[in-house]
Design a protein around this motif. Structure first.
Motif, PDB file in Angstrom:
ATOM      1  N   ARG A  42      17.928  27.115  28.692  1.00 20.69           N
ATOM      2  CA  ARG A  42      18.451  26.396  29.819  1.00 20.69           C
ATOM      3  C   ARG A  42      19.477  25.479  29.590  1.00 20.69           C
ATOM      4  N   VAL A  43      19.697  25.022  28.437  1.00 18.56           N
ATOM      5  CA  VAL A  43      20.510  23.757  28.020  1.00 18.56           C
ATOM      6  C   VAL A  43      21.819  24.376  27.719  1.00 18.56           C
ATOM      7  N   PHE A  44      21.881  25.166  26.641  1.00 17.03           N
ATOM      8  CA  PHE A  44      23.295  25.631  26.118  1.00 17.03           C
ATOM      9  C   PHE A  44      23.415  27.257  26.673  1.00 17.03           C
ATOM     10  N   THR A  70      15.490  22.384  23.366  1.00 16.36           N
ATOM     11  CA  THR A  70      16.322  23.538  22.688  1.00 16.36           C
ATOM     12  C   THR A  70      16.534  23.624  21.460  1.00 16.36           C
ATOM     13  N   ASP A  71      16.392  22.436  20.600  1.00 25.13           N
ATOM     14  CA  ASP A  71      16.555  22.489  19.221  1.00 25.13           C
ATOM     15  C   ASP A  71      15.505  23.208  18.500  1.00 25.13           C
ATOM     16  N   LEU A  72      14.158  23.485  19.295  1.00 25.37           N
ATOM     17  CA  LEU A  72      12.996  24.378  18.563  1.00 25.37           C
ATOM     18  C   LEU A  72      12.920  25.368  18.979  1.00 25.37           C
ATOM     19  N   GLY A 117      27.908  27.293  22.532  1.00 25.03           N
ATOM     20  CA  GLY A 117      28.368  27.704  23.855  1.00 25.03           C
ATOM     21  C   GLY A 117      29.131  26.468  24.250  1.00 25.03           C
ATOM     22  N   SER A 118      29.508  26.155  25.462  1.00 25.36           N
ATOM     23  CA  SER A 118      30.426  24.985  25.848  1.00 25.36           C
ATOM     24  C   SER A 118      29.731  23.598  25.866  1.00 25.36           C
ATOM     25  N   ARG A 119      30.609  22.745  25.140  1.00 21.86           N
ATOM     26  CA  ARG A 119      30.090  21.498  24.939  1.00 21.86           C
ATOM     27  C   ARG A 119      31.249  20.206  25.422  1.00 21.86           C
ATOM     28  N   MET A 175      31.521  17.055  13.627  1.00 14.77           N
ATOM     29  CA  MET A 175      30.099  16.750  14.341  1.00 14.77           C
ATOM     30  C   MET A 175      30.455  16.137  15.691  1.00 14.77           C
ATOM     31  N   ARG A 176      29.645  16.823  16.677  1.00 14.00           N
ATOM     32  CA  ARG A 176      29.928  16.354  18.014  1.00 14.00           C
ATOM     33  C   ARG A 176      29.591  14.849  18.327  1.00 14.00           C
ATOM     34  N   ALA A 177      28.399  14.281  17.634  1.00 11.62           N
ATOM     35  CA  ALA A 177      28.095  12.804  17.656  1.00 11.62           C
ATOM     36  C   ALA A 177      29.155  11.983  17.390  1.00 11.62           C
ATOM     37  N   ILE A 198      22.467  24.393  12.820  1.00 13.35           N
ATOM     38  CA  ILE A 198      21.350  23.797  11.928  1.00 13.35           C
ATOM     39  C   ILE A 198      20.047  24.314  12.503  1.00 13.35           C
ATOM     40  N   ARG A 199      19.918  24.512  13.530  1.00 17.44           N
ATOM     41  CA  ARG A 199      18.660  24.980  13.877  1.00 17.44           C
ATOM     42  C   ARG A 199      18.301  26.590  13.956  1.00 17.44           C
ATOM     43  N   SER A 200      19.355  27.280  13.903  1.00 14.58           N
ATOM     44  CA  SER A 200      19.365  28.667  13.335  1.00 14.58           C
ATOM     45  C   SER A 200      18.830  28.860  12.025  1.00 14.58           C
ATOM     46  N   PRO A 248      22.414  15.752  32.796  1.00 15.39           N
ATOM     47  CA  PRO A 248      22.024  14.729  32.083  1.00 15.39           C
ATOM     48  C   PRO A 248      22.238  14.925  30.477  1.00 15.39           C
ATOM     49  N   SER A 249      23.549  14.879  30.242  1.00 15.25           N
ATOM     50  CA  SER A 249      24.016  15.042  28.850  1.00 15.25           C
ATOM     51  C   SER A 249      23.266  13.873  27.917  1.00 15.25           C
ATOM     52  N   HIS A 250      22.834  14.320  26.810  1.00 11.87           N
ATOM     53  CA  HIS A 250      22.289  13.600  25.770  1.00 11.87           C
ATOM     54  C   HIS A 250      23.307  12.527  25.307  1.00 11.87           C
ATOM     55  N   THR A 251      24.355  13.031  24.646  1.00 11.24           N
ATOM     56  CA  THR A 251      25.059  11.964  24.082  1.00 11.24           C
ATOM     57  C   THR A 251      26.018  11.275  25.002  1.00 11.24           C
TER      58      THR A 251
HETATM   59  N1  EPU Z   1      27.288  19.318  29.408  1.00 11.98           N
HETATM   60  C1  EPU Z   1      28.042  19.526  30.510  1.00 11.98           C
HETATM   61  N2  EPU Z   1      28.835  18.468  30.648  1.00 11.98           N
HETATM   62  C2  EPU Z   1      29.134  17.427  29.970  1.00 11.98           C
HETATM   63  C3  EPU Z   1      28.340  17.240  28.534  1.00 11.98           C
HETATM   64  C4  EPU Z   1      27.365  18.276  28.562  1.00 11.98           C
HETATM   65  O1  EPU Z   1      28.020  20.250  31.337  1.00 11.98           O
HETATM   66  O2  EPU Z   1      29.897  16.434  30.165  1.00 11.98           O
HETATM   67  C5  EPU Z   1      26.209  20.488  29.017  1.00 11.98           C
HETATM   68  C6  EPU Z   1      26.682  21.268  27.943  1.00 11.98           C
HETATM   69  O3  EPU Z   1      27.680  22.014  28.099  1.00 11.98           O
HETATM   70  C7  EPU Z   1      25.438  21.715  27.375  1.00 11.98           C
HETATM   71  C8  EPU Z   1      24.485  20.858  28.129  1.00 11.98           C
HETATM   72  O4  EPU Z   1      25.142  20.028  28.756  1.00 11.98           O
HETATM   73  O5  EPU Z   1      25.340  23.037  27.889  1.00 11.98           O
HETATM   74  C9  EPU Z   1      23.672  19.967  26.887  1.00 11.98           C
HETATM   75  O6  EPU Z   1      24.696  19.168  26.090  1.00 11.98           O
HETATM   76  P1  EPU Z   1      24.339  17.559  25.697  1.00 11.98           P
HETATM   77  O7  EPU Z   1      25.548  16.871  26.133  1.00 11.98           O
HETATM   78  O8  EPU Z   1      23.064  17.197  26.468  1.00 11.98           O
HETATM   79  O9  EPU Z   1      23.901  17.605  24.369  1.00 11.98           O
HETATM   80  P2  EPU Z   1      24.636  16.999  23.038  1.00 11.98           P
HETATM   81  O10 EPU Z   1      24.696  15.548  23.568  1.00 11.98           O
HETATM   82  O11 EPU Z   1      25.840  17.898  22.579  1.00 11.98           O
HETATM   83  C10 EPU Z   1      22.532  16.505  21.710  1.00 11.98           C
HETATM   84  C11 EPU Z   1      21.801  16.734  20.413  1.00 11.98           C
HETATM   85  C12 EPU Z   1      21.861  18.152  20.289  1.00 11.98           C
HETATM   86  C13 EPU Z   1      20.733  18.825  21.170  1.00 11.98           C
HETATM   87  C14 EPU Z   1      21.092  18.339  22.694  1.00 11.98           C
HETATM   88  C15 EPU Z   1      20.088  18.838  23.718  1.00 11.98           C
HETATM   89  C16 EPU Z   1      22.838  14.987  19.076  1.00 11.98           C
HETATM   90  C17 EPU Z   1      23.774  14.592  18.046  1.00 11.98           C
HETATM   91  N3  EPU Z   1      22.938  16.227  19.454  1.00 11.98           N
HETATM   92  O12 EPU Z   1      23.689  17.343  21.903  1.00 11.98           O
HETATM   93  O13 EPU Z   1      21.069  18.443  18.897  1.00 11.98           O
HETATM   94  O14 EPU Z   1      20.661  20.230  20.956  1.00 11.98           O
HETATM   95  O15 EPU Z   1      21.386  17.049  22.650  1.00 11.98           O
HETATM   96  O16 EPU Z   1      19.036  18.084  23.632  1.00 11.98           O
HETATM   97  O17 EPU Z   1      21.835  14.213  19.704  1.00 11.98           O
HETATM   98  C18 EPU Z   1      20.943  19.519  16.711  1.00 11.98           C
HETATM   99  O18 EPU Z   1      20.480  18.542  16.391  1.00 11.98           O
HETATM  100  O19 EPU Z   1      20.889  20.503  16.133  1.00 11.98           O
HETATM  101  C19 EPU Z   1      21.644  19.366  18.025  1.00 11.98           C
HETATM  102  C20 EPU Z   1      22.454  20.346  18.444  1.00 11.98           C
END
Ligand code: EPU
Length: 440
Positions: free
Chosen positions: A349-351, A327-329, A143-145, A115-117, A394-396, A185-188
């Motif tokens: 445009r997110v992933f 993106t999750d919807l 994709g890349s994370r 889990m990425r979280a 999850i979402r697919s 603006p990365s979420h986590t």
């Molecule tokens: N990104 C960068 N650099 C970084 C970090 C991220 O370029 O250092 C890019 C990633 O490559 C990606 C984009 O930013 O293309 C989005 O990544 P982000 O870090 O914002 O997403 P996340 O934190 O990995 C969370 C949710 C996801 C949700 C995304 C977008 C959690 C645990 N996960 O992921 O949820 O899709 O934000 O809102 O909060 C899900 O619940 O099914 C899920 C995937």
């Protein structure tokens, strides 16, 4: 390097959330309009960082309205492996976390890879103890994370970061407040840096911060703990570090993604559903697009009502950080677009690789082109037929269940562990709205 694998403890005893063998499938028979009322549960993507935040204090923290799903169990195991006491009461949807001491500063690879979280524990542990070792996180393949944003931020705050073969070793006697600019603006990433900054010496600014409702919810919990935060919900967050934080007792906000999945389900099946416990503001991006496509959405005393009473029209979707379309919807919305007149377009445009589910929808008869990995053109309406399909994330998985609810005949979705990671009792909830759905 085995340092990150040594401290995994025995897996948490799971509450019974339904059959979960590797070959368990979700089977649907399409054609029944969803009808009825459904109470929406707590948001997974708020719950996970809020649980990680409990590592910032030696006082107990209590969360209510907790969704009972697989990712939460992984976080419970992870917090325990670091020394926290965690009690999960599935019936009351409550979790109590007491990280009186952090006894281990190494995250076990077998949890982090799921889990990425999991990476969200690194900010709090680093800020509280001055050390953290963690593997690079796994999670849904979209994709890349990378976690560059987080790691660069920790470095700017004075941490020494050693990057080994697939893991990070970080140390800093005490983090220092810093001016941080996030390239994306990365979420986590925003959550991790926000948590780390609460205990740093001095003031941290985060420019180009993410503003998802789940981040605001985390910030509110941190404020209840005594953190001094300004600008939550905007791209400019400022945090004045404090010496220590206290515990919190708070409830997890409603899951806009669960609500969105069922709202789309109501429209696409031609039904009518009332969703209870939903925040209107968090739903706005979806509501605009549902209405544009021809659905009716209205509110009464905090309940969201959704129905479809006319022909659906094609629309364009741009998946973007909040308040863009989630993106999750987008995968779930694509099912609706298979039933809309004309050609719809989805831009993800997110992933950079979140349209792989299209090949599964095509097995059911959807007419979709994917000119590149971030664009889908959906030609509708098309009649879907039941098929054997696979949840890829999850979402697919949720998208394929929705497709199964409108397809002729039987649809069988495999690899449903993905769905169970993000949705509590999805089979029971769809059944309560009249759907013909079961585990097999
Ligand atoms: N990104 C960068 N650099 C970084 C970090 C991220 O370029 O250092 C890019 C990633 O490559 C990606 C984009 O930013 O293309 C989005 O990544 P982000 O870090 O914002 O997403 P996340 O934190 O990995 C969370 C949710 C996801 C949700 C995304 C977008 C959690 C645990 N996960 O992921 O949820 O899709 O934000 O809102 O909060 C899900 O619940 O099914 C899920 C995937």
């Amino acid at each position: 390097m085995s340092v990150v694998t040594q401290n995994a403890q025995t897996q948490t005893a799971r509450p019974n959330t339904g059959p979960l063998r590797a070959d368990t499938r979700i089977v649907t028979q399409g054609g029944i309009p969803l009808k009825g009322r459904l109470r929406i549960g707590g948001a997974k993507n708020a719950m996970l960082p809020m649980m990680a935040a409990a590592l910032l204090t030696d006082e107990p923290c209590v969360l209510e309205n907790v969704p009972i799903l697989e990712d939460i169990f992984v976080m419970v195991d992870l917090l325990r492996s670091l020394g926290a006491e965690v009690e999960l009461d599935a019936e009351k949807h409550r979790v109590r976390i007491h990280a009186k001491e952090i006894t281990d500063r190494r995250a076990p690879v077998e949890l982090v890879e799921r889990m990425r979280a999991s990476f969200l524990v690194s900010g709090p542990v680093l800020a509280r103890t001055g050390e953290m070792t963690t593997p690079a996180p796994g999670g849904c393949k979209l994709g890349s994370r990378p976690v560059d944003v987080d790691v660069r931020g920790f470095k700017r705050m004075g941490a020494k970061v050693f990057v080994g073969d697939g893991y990070y070793e970080m140390s800093s006697p005490r983090l220092e407040g810093a001016d941080l600019y996030m390239d994306y603006p990365s979420h986590t990433g925003t959550e991790n840096l926000l948590m780390a900054a609460t205990l740093a010496r001095g003031t941290t600014t985060i420019v180009n911060a993410a503003s998802e409702p789940e981040i605001v919810a985390l910030g509110n919990a941190l404020s209840e703990m005594g953190a001094r935060i300004e600008g939550l919900g905007t791209p400019y967050i400022r945090v004045h570090g404090v010496e220590r934080l206290r515990g919190y007792h708070t409830a997890v906000l409603p899951d806009r993604l669960e609500a969105g999945t069922f709202a789309i389900g109501a429209v696409v099946t031609g039904g009518e559903v009332v969703l209870e416990n939903v925040n209107e503001r968090d739903m706005l991006p979806l509501i605009y697009k549902l209405r544009e496509a021809g659905a009716e959405v209205w509110w009464s005393e905090g309940d969201m009502m959704v129905r479809s009473s006319r022909t659906l029209e094609s629309v364009e979707i741009q998946a973007l950080p909040f308040p863009g379309f989630p993106t999750d919807l987008q995968a779930a919305f694509s099912v609706l677009l298979t039933q809309a007149e004309g050609t719809s377009r989805i831009f993800e445009r997110v992933f950079n690789d979140r349209l792989r589910y299209v090949s599964e929808l095509q097995k059911m008869g959807a007419n979709v082109d994917v000119p590149n990995s971030q664009e889908a053109r959906i030609h509708g309406p098309s009649r879907l037929t039941g098929a054997e399909v696979r949840a890829l994330d999850i979402r697919s998985g949720a998208c394929l269940i929705l497709a199964g609810l409108i397809a002729d005949g039987e649809t069988s979705v495999s690899d449903i562990i993905h769905v169970r990671r993000g949705y509590e009792n999805i089979v029971g909830k769809f059944s309560s709205l009249g759907a013909n759905i079961r585990y097999e």
